[in-house]
Write a protein that holds these residues in place. Structure first.
Motif, short mmCIF file in Angstrom:
data_model
loop_
_atom_site.label_atom_id
_atom_site.label_comp_id
_atom_site.label_asym_id
_atom_site.label_seq_id
_atom_site.Cartn_x
_atom_site.Cartn_y
_atom_site.Cartn_z
N ALA A 193 -99.03 -81.32 -23.75
CA ALA A 193 -100.19 -80.90 -22.98
C ALA A 193 -99.75 -80.07 -21.77
O ALA A 193 -100.38 -79.09 -21.42
N GLN A 194 -98.66 -80.48 -21.14
CA GLN A 194 -98.07 -79.76 -20.00
C GLN A 194 -96.63 -79.43 -20.36
O GLN A 194 -95.83 -80.34 -20.62
N GLY A 195 -96.29 -78.16 -20.37
CA GLY A 195 -94.95 -77.75 -20.77
C GLY A 195 -93.83 -78.34 -19.94
O GLY A 195 -92.70 -78.46 -20.40
N ASP A 196 -94.15 -78.74 -18.70
CA ASP A 196 -93.11 -79.30 -17.82
C ASP A 196 -93.12 -80.82 -17.77
O ASP A 196 -92.55 -81.43 -16.87
N ASP A 197 -93.77 -81.47 -18.74
CA ASP A 197 -93.83 -82.94 -18.81
C ASP A 197 -92.49 -83.48 -19.29
O ASP A 197 -92.25 -83.59 -20.49
N GLY A 254 -97.70 -86.80 -22.61
CA GLY A 254 -99.02 -86.23 -22.92
C GLY A 254 -98.95 -85.10 -23.93
O GLY A 254 -98.26 -84.11 -23.71
N TRP A 255 -99.67 -85.24 -25.03
CA TRP A 255 -99.66 -84.26 -26.11
C TRP A 255 -101.08 -83.85 -26.47
O TRP A 255 -102.02 -84.61 -26.26
N ASN A 256 -101.20 -82.67 -27.02
CA ASN A 256 -102.46 -82.20 -27.61
C ASN A 256 -102.24 -82.05 -29.10
O ASN A 256 -101.17 -81.62 -29.53
N GLY A 257 -103.24 -82.42 -29.87
CA GLY A 257 -103.21 -82.22 -31.31
C GLY A 257 -104.43 -81.45 -31.74
O GLY A 257 -105.46 -81.46 -31.06
N THR A 258 -104.31 -80.76 -32.87
CA THR A 258 -105.43 -80.03 -33.44
C THR A 258 -105.51 -80.31 -34.93
O THR A 258 -104.48 -80.34 -35.60
N ILE A 259 -106.73 -80.56 -35.40
CA ILE A 259 -106.96 -80.76 -36.83
C ILE A 259 -108.05 -79.78 -37.25
O ILE A 259 -109.12 -79.73 -36.64
N PHE A 260 -107.77 -79.00 -38.28
CA PHE A 260 -108.80 -78.15 -38.88
C PHE A 260 -109.49 -78.99 -39.94
O PHE A 260 -108.83 -79.54 -40.82
N GLY A 261 -110.81 -79.09 -39.85
CA GLY A 261 -111.58 -79.89 -40.80
C GLY A 261 -111.31 -79.42 -42.23
O GLY A 261 -111.28 -78.22 -42.49
N PRO A 262 -111.09 -80.38 -43.14
CA PRO A 262 -110.78 -80.02 -44.53
C PRO A 262 -111.97 -79.39 -45.26
O PRO A 262 -113.12 -79.70 -44.96
N ASN A 307 -114.74 -76.07 -41.49
CA ASN A 307 -114.97 -75.01 -40.50
C ASN A 307 -115.11 -75.53 -39.08
O ASN A 307 -115.65 -74.84 -38.21
N ARG A 308 -114.65 -76.75 -38.83
CA ARG A 308 -114.65 -77.30 -37.47
C ARG A 308 -113.20 -77.51 -37.04
O ARG A 308 -112.35 -77.84 -37.85
N ILE A 309 -112.98 -77.32 -35.76
CA ILE A 309 -111.65 -77.55 -35.20
C ILE A 309 -111.76 -78.73 -34.24
O ILE A 309 -112.61 -78.75 -33.36
N TYR A 310 -110.91 -79.73 -34.46
CA TYR A 310 -110.93 -80.95 -33.66
C TYR A 310 -109.70 -81.00 -32.76
O TYR A 310 -108.57 -80.92 -33.24
N GLY A 311 -109.94 -81.15 -31.46
CA GLY A 311 -108.86 -81.34 -30.50
C GLY A 311 -108.67 -82.82 -30.23
O GLY A 311 -109.64 -83.57 -30.19
N LEU A 312 -107.41 -83.22 -30.07
CA LEU A 312 -107.10 -84.62 -29.81
C LEU A 312 -106.14 -84.73 -28.64
O LEU A 312 -105.30 -83.84 -28.42
N VAL A 313 -106.26 -85.82 -27.89
CA VAL A 313 -105.33 -86.15 -26.81
C VAL A 313 -104.46 -87.28 -27.34
O VAL A 313 -104.97 -88.28 -27.85
#
Length: 149
Positions: free
Chosen positions: A40-44, A49-57, A64-70
């Motif tokens: 999530a922060q390049g200097d962590d 802390g991470w971000n994830g992304t899932i493209f709906g199957p 056609n939905r994009i889901y962001g995750l913490v």
């Protein structure tokens, strides 16, 4: 001359080495799998802390939905699973009404240190294709858990 069998030595990779490896794999990910992840922060320097992304199957209510995750990899990761929360509202059997992925989800319940952030995102994407989740009505596209505060 008979040799004594070599002792199998289990090498436990330190948390930071493991997470740096996951960061490198996330940065090299080409999105063809429909999932991505990164810090999530390049200097962590704690790699927490991470971000994830899932493209709906395809062929699912999530298409056609994009889901962001913490994703929060605590000090006991990878021995214990991270805390994972959807940013975008989603209706799934393994997700609490707050967007937090349930600790009782089979991936977390059967967690091993071989599992990775990629494992979690890929398995959540597979969950979206399950019959129990495909029949659930989904919140309007673009709504996030931050909107409801």
């Amino acid at each position: 001359s008979a040799r004594a069998p070599a002792l199998a030595m289990a090498v436990v990779v330190p948390r930071s080495f493991r997470l740096l490896d996951e960061l490198e794999k996330g940065e090299k990910s080409d999105m063809s799998t429909g999932v991505s992840w990164g810090l999530a922060q390049g200097d962590d320097i704690t790699l927490t802390g991470w971000n994830g992304t899932i493209f709906g199957p395809l062929s699912s209510p999530f298409e056609n939905r994009i889901y962001g995750l913490v994703i929060e990899c605590g000090p006991e990761y990878p021995d214990k699973p991270p805390r994972v929360q959807f940013r975008n509202k989603v209706n799934m059997t393994c997700v609490e009404p707050t967007g937090v992925v349930k600790e009782t989800w089979d991936v977390f319940r059967n967690w091993t240190r071989d599992n990775t952030i990629n494992t979690i995102l890929t398995r959540l994407q597979l969950e979206m294709k399950q019959a129990a989740n495909k029949k659930l009505a989904q919140p309007p596209e673009g709504t996030s858990y931050d909107d409801s505060r």
